[in-house]
Design an enzyme around this catalytic site. Sequence first.
Site, short mmCIF file in Angstrom:
data_model
loop_
_atom_site.label_atom_id
_atom_site.label_comp_id
_atom_site.label_asym_id
_atom_site.label_seq_id
_atom_site.Cartn_x
_atom_site.Cartn_y
_atom_site.Cartn_z
N GLU A 60 0.80 -1.22 0.00
CA GLU A 60 0.00 0.00 0.00
C GLU A 60 0.84 1.27 0.00
O GLU A 60 0.31 2.36 -0.21
CB GLU A 60 -0.95 -0.01 1.21
N GLU A 103 7.24 -22.05 7.59
CA GLU A 103 7.69 -21.18 8.68
C GLU A 103 8.73 -21.86 9.56
O GLU A 103 9.35 -21.20 10.39
CB GLU A 103 6.51 -20.74 9.53
#
Length: 273
Positions: free
Chosen positions: A81, A112
Site C-alpha cells: 500500500e 515457517e
Amino acid sequence: MNFTKTTEQDSNYNHLDKMSINELLTNINNEDKTVAQAVEKAIPNIENLVTPAVSKLRDGGRLFYIGAGTSGRLGILDASECPPTFGVPFDLVIGLIAGGDIAIRKAVENAEDSKTQGWKDLQDYDISDKDVVVGIAASGTTPYVISALEKCNENGIITGCITCNDASPLALTAKYPIVVVVGPEFVTGSSRMKAGTAQKMVLNMITTTIMIQLGKVKGNKMIDMQLSNNKLVDRGHKMLMKELNIERPVAETLIKKYGNVRNAINNYLLEKE
C-alpha cells in the site's frame, strides 16, 4: 528457554458454540477494544525502531517486513500500500512471507519452520546494512523469522520485530523489539484476531510515520499518491482546489498536465512567480 505465550492461553470466554450471533459479535468487539490500549503501551519501542528506520531510508535504504502466515500477509499488505498511497518506488518497502508469494493466498506446509530460507529470501534482494528488517510473528517463535533476524544482526543490519509475546525468542533477537501484549484470543490461539489487529495497527504507525518524516505528506494530504482511479483523481482535484485556491477546471488541467498533486502545486507556484 521457557516463557508464557499469552497468545496461546485459554480464551476468557467459554461455550462460544452456545452463544447467539449478537453475543459473539459483542464479545469479539469487547476484546478488540483492548488492542489500541495495548499498542499505546508500545509507542516508546515503536519510536525506537522508527527513528533509525527514517535515517536509513533517507540515505537510500529499504524497509523489509518478514513473516509467516497471517503475520507475513499483514507485512505484504502494508508494503504493497505504500507506493499508491505515498508515491514511493515499489521496492522501498518490501514484504516477504515464508513459502513465497503462493503463501499469500494458501498456507504452505512447514514453510515457517525453515531456519535458512528467511535469510535466503532477503539475500535475493541484495540485503545490506543500508536496510532495515522487521520480523513479524505473533508467537515470537517462528524459526523462519528469528533465523533471518539473527543473520541480519551478524551482518550489521538494523532489526526490529512486532510480536505479541513478551520475552519471546523473537523479541530477544531483534535490536528494536515491539511487543504488544493483547492477551488470550477470543477463540483460543486464533492470533489472526487481536494479535493480527495489533500488528496491523503497528504497521500502519511505522510506515505512515516514516513516510511523513520523508516528506510524503503536505499538511495532512497525500500529495504524492498515485492517481490510479477516478476516486483518487477527484481527491487530487480537491487537494489542488483547496491548496491553491483555484476552481475545479484549473485543477483538472493541472493534474492532466503534471500527473500528480505535488508536481501540479510546484509548477503552478513557479508559473505564478
